[in-house]
Design a protein around this motif. Structure first.
Motif, PDB file in Angstrom:
ATOM      1  N   HIS A 270      13.292 -19.499  91.285  1.00 34.72           N
ATOM      2  CA  HIS A 270      14.485 -19.399  90.447  1.00 34.72           C
ATOM      3  C   HIS A 270      14.467 -18.093  89.665  1.00 34.72           C
ATOM      4  CE1 HIS A 270      15.582 -23.578  91.223  1.00 34.72           C
ATOM      5  NE2 HIS A 270      14.336 -23.927  90.931  1.00 34.72           N
ATOM      6  N   THR A 271      15.489 -17.278  89.871  1.00 36.56           N
ATOM      7  CA  THR A 271      15.706 -16.095  89.046  1.00 36.56           C
ATOM      8  C   THR A 271      16.884 -16.405  88.124  1.00 36.56           C
ATOM      9  OG1 THR A 271      17.256 -15.033  90.574  1.00 36.56           O
ATOM     10  CG2 THR A 271      14.910 -14.581  90.916  1.00 36.56           C
ATOM     11  N   ALA A 272      17.246 -15.474  87.271  1.00 36.64           N
ATOM     12  CA  ALA A 272      18.370 -15.700  86.366  1.00 36.64           C
ATOM     13  C   ALA A 272      19.682 -15.854  87.129  1.00 36.64           C
ATOM     14  CB  ALA A 272      18.477 -14.554  85.371  1.00 36.64           C
ATOM     15  N   SER A 273      19.786 -15.236  88.311  1.00 29.90           N
ATOM     16  CA  SER A 273      21.065 -15.230  89.018  1.00 29.90           C
ATOM     17  C   SER A 273      21.078 -15.988  90.341  1.00 29.90           C
ATOM     18  CB  SER A 273      21.494 -13.785  89.276  1.00 29.90           C
ATOM     19  OG  SER A 273      20.517 -13.136  90.066  1.00 29.90           O
ATOM     20  N   ALA A 274      19.916 -16.369  90.884  1.00 24.28           N
ATOM     21  CA  ALA A 274      19.890 -17.012  92.199  1.00 24.28           C
ATOM     22  C   ALA A 274      18.632 -17.856  92.359  1.00 24.28           C
ATOM     23  CB  ALA A 274      19.946 -15.955  93.304  1.00 24.28           C
ATOM     24  N   SER A 275      18.651 -18.682  93.382  1.00 22.50           N
ATOM     25  CA  SER A 275      17.468 -19.464  93.754  1.00 22.50           C
ATOM     26  C   SER A 275      17.196 -19.242  95.229  1.00 22.50           C
ATOM     27  CB  SER A 275      17.703 -20.954  93.501  1.00 22.50           C
ATOM     28  OG  SER A 275      17.799 -21.210  92.129  1.00 22.50           O
ATOM     29  N   TRP A 276      15.923 -19.180  95.567  1.00 18.47           N
ATOM     30  CA  TRP A 276      15.493 -18.900  96.935  1.00 18.47           C
ATOM     31  C   TRP A 276      14.503 -19.969  97.365  1.00 18.47           C
ATOM     32  CZ3 TRP A 276      18.005 -14.677  98.789  1.00 18.47           C
ATOM     33  CH2 TRP A 276      18.537 -13.803  97.858  1.00 18.47           C
ATOM     34  N   LEU A 277      14.586 -20.394  98.608  1.00 17.85           N
ATOM     35  CA  LEU A 277      13.687 -21.386  99.164  1.00 17.85           C
ATOM     36  C   LEU A 277      12.674 -20.682 100.060  1.00 17.85           C
ATOM     37  CD1 LEU A 277      13.511 -24.503  99.083  1.00 17.85           C
ATOM     38  CD2 LEU A 277      14.771 -24.526 101.223  1.00 17.85           C
ATOM     39  N   ASP A 278      11.389 -21.017  99.905  1.00 15.16           N
ATOM     40  CA  ASP A 278      10.334 -20.409 100.720  1.00 15.16           C
ATOM     41  C   ASP A 278       9.394 -21.503 101.198  1.00 15.16           C
ATOM     42  OD1 ASP A 278       8.918 -18.422 102.002  1.00 15.16           O
ATOM     43  OD2 ASP A 278       7.882 -17.728 100.207  1.00 15.16           O
ATOM     44  N   ARG A 279       8.875 -21.354 102.401  1.00 10.30           N
ATOM     45  CA  ARG A 279       8.018 -22.385 102.989  1.00 10.30           C
ATOM     46  C   ARG A 279       6.560 -22.141 102.597  1.00 10.30           C
ATOM     47  NH1 ARG A 279       8.343 -26.394 106.876  1.00 10.30           N
ATOM     48  NH2 ARG A 279       6.327 -26.895 107.791  1.00 10.30           N
ATOM     49  N   ILE A 280       6.203 -22.657 101.446  1.00  8.78           N
ATOM     50  CA  ILE A 280       4.837 -22.652 100.933  1.00  8.78           C
ATOM     51  C   ILE A 280       4.795 -23.731  99.853  1.00  8.78           C
ATOM     52  CG2 ILE A 280       5.270 -20.883  99.197  1.00  8.78           C
ATOM     53  CD1 ILE A 280       2.438 -19.828  99.639  1.00  8.78           C
ATOM     54  N   THR A 281       3.671 -24.342  99.652  1.00 10.42           N
ATOM     55  CA  THR A 281       3.564 -25.337  98.588  1.00 10.42           C
ATOM     56  C   THR A 281       3.395 -24.639  97.242  1.00 10.42           C
ATOM     57  OG1 THR A 281       1.169 -25.508  98.766  1.00 10.42           O
ATOM     58  CG2 THR A 281       2.493 -27.007 100.144  1.00 10.42           C
ATOM     59  N   LEU A 282       3.624 -25.373  96.188  1.00  9.74           N
ATOM     60  CA  LEU A 282       3.443 -24.806  94.849  1.00  9.74           C
ATOM     61  C   LEU A 282       1.985 -24.414  94.632  1.00  9.74           C
ATOM     62  CD1 LEU A 282       4.638 -24.042  92.130  1.00  9.74           C
ATOM     63  CD2 LEU A 282       4.381 -26.421  91.418  1.00  9.74           C
ATOM     64  N   ALA A 283       1.063 -25.262  95.067  1.00 13.13           N
ATOM     65  CA  ALA A 283      -0.365 -24.939  94.932  1.00 13.13           C
ATOM     66  C   ALA A 283      -0.714 -23.692  95.745  1.00 13.13           C
ATOM     67  CB  ALA A 283      -1.217 -26.116  95.375  1.00 13.13           C
ATOM     68  N   GLY A 284      -0.159 -23.558  96.926  1.00 11.49           N
ATOM     69  CA  GLY A 284      -0.400 -22.376  97.754  1.00 11.49           C
ATOM     70  C   GLY A 284       0.141 -21.123  97.104  1.00 11.49           C
ATOM     71  N   PHE A 285       1.318 -21.207  96.499  1.00 10.99           N
ATOM     72  CA  PHE A 285       1.904 -20.064  95.791  1.00 10.99           C
ATOM     73  C   PHE A 285       1.000 -19.632  94.637  1.00 10.99           C
ATOM     74  CE2 PHE A 285       4.383 -18.533  92.183  1.00 10.99           C
ATOM     75  CZ  PHE A 285       5.077 -17.471  92.742  1.00 10.99           C
ATOM     76  N   LEU A 286       0.564 -20.609  93.838  1.00 10.05           N
ATOM     77  CA  LEU A 286      -0.256 -20.299  92.663  1.00 10.05           C
ATOM     78  C   LEU A 286      -1.652 -19.798  93.024  1.00 10.05           C
ATOM     79  CD1 LEU A 286       0.808 -23.262  90.382  1.00 10.05           C
ATOM     80  CD2 LEU A 286       1.429 -20.846  90.123  1.00 10.05           C
ATOM     81  N   ALA A 287      -2.110 -20.073  94.234  1.00 16.85           N
ATOM     82  CA  ALA A 287      -3.441 -19.634  94.660  1.00 16.85           C
ATOM     83  C   ALA A 287      -3.493 -18.148  95.002  1.00 16.85           C
ATOM     84  CB  ALA A 287      -3.901 -20.451  95.862  1.00 16.85           C
ATOM     85  N   HIS A 288      -2.338 -17.519  95.218  1.00 18.80           N
ATOM     86  CA  HIS A 288      -2.321 -16.092  95.561  1.00 18.80           C
ATOM     87  C   HIS A 288      -2.686 -15.228  94.354  1.00 18.80           C
ATOM     88  CE1 HIS A 288      -0.834 -15.967  99.648  1.00 18.80           C
ATOM     89  NE2 HIS A 288      -0.061 -16.997  99.346  1.00 18.80           N
ATOM     90  N   ALA A 289      -3.362 -14.133  94.611  1.00 21.90           N
ATOM     91  CA  ALA A 289      -3.784 -13.215  93.549  1.00 21.90           C
ATOM     92  C   ALA A 289      -2.587 -12.603  92.816  1.00 21.90           C
ATOM     93  CB  ALA A 289      -4.662 -12.115  94.131  1.00 21.90           C
ATOM     94  N   TRP A 290      -1.461 -12.428  93.511  1.00 19.19           N
ATOM     95  CA  TRP A 290      -0.300 -11.810  92.871  1.00 19.19           C
ATOM     96  C   TRP A 290       0.465 -12.780  91.971  1.00 19.19           C
ATOM     97  CZ3 TRP A 290       3.044 -15.032  95.094  1.00 19.19           C
ATOM     98  CH2 TRP A 290       2.904 -15.348  96.448  1.00 19.19           C
ATOM     99  N   ALA A 291       0.047 -14.014  91.876  1.00 21.78           N
ATOM    100  CA  ALA A 291       0.741 -15.003  91.048  1.00 21.78           C
ATOM    101  C   ALA A 291       0.084 -15.176  89.681  1.00 21.78           C
ATOM    102  CB  ALA A 291       0.812 -16.332  91.790  1.00 21.78           C
ATOM    103  N   THR A 292      -0.622 -14.180  89.201  1.00 22.11           N
ATOM    104  CA  THR A 292      -1.372 -14.305  87.950  1.00 22.11           C
ATOM    105  C   THR A 292      -0.481 -14.476  86.720  1.00 22.11           C
ATOM    106  OG1 THR A 292      -1.503 -11.912  87.758  1.00 22.11           O
ATOM    107  CG2 THR A 292      -3.371 -13.034  88.793  1.00 22.11           C
ATOM    108  N   ASP A 293       0.776 -14.051  86.765  1.00 24.70           N
ATOM    109  CA  ASP A 293       1.677 -14.216  85.621  1.00 24.70           C
ATOM    110  C   ASP A 293       2.285 -15.610  85.554  1.00 24.70           C
ATOM    111  OD1 ASP A 293       1.262 -11.683  84.664  1.00 24.70           O
ATOM    112  OD2 ASP A 293       3.034 -10.825  85.627  1.00 24.70           O
TER     113      ASP A 293
END
Length: 101
Positions: free
Chosen positions: A29-52
């Motif tokens: 979710h951004t301020a203006s749109a929402s995007w769907l991606d095929r990954i779980t929430l845990a998988g997203f948070l496990a990436h190094a670029w998700a530190t914020d």
């Protein structure tokens, strides 16, 4: 990169306010749109670029840099208001992750 209607779109993580679980997908979710991606929430948070991003509920993670307000609710729960005005629930289990260190 997020696939949407047969095309790949670049979505800057700095613009993403919240990530919501949707079975084996996530909604970015951004301020203006929402995007769907095929990954779980845990998988997203496990990436190094998700530190914020910090998990605040079993179905939500938020970008720490986009939090405007944290308001306590009954029984230890809370809610977050993001820069866009979107309100995201915070469960007791994850509330301590938001507290200053």
């Amino acid at each position: 990169m997020v696939q949407h209607r047969g095309a790949l779109h670049r979505v800057a993580l700095s613009e993403v306010e919240a990530v919501q679980a949707a079975d084996n997908y996530i909604e970015l979710h951004t301020a203006s749109a929402s995007w769907l991606d095929r990954i779980t929430l845990a998988g997203f948070l496990a990436h190094a670029w998700a530190t914020d991003f910090v998990r605040v509920h079993r179905s939500f993670a938020v970008n720490r840099m986009r939090i405007r307000r944290l308001a306590p609710l009954a029984k230890g729960d809370a809610e977050i208001m993001l820069d866009s005005g979107r309100v995201v629930p915070v469960s007791r289990r994850f509330r301590d992750a938001l507290m200053p260190r």
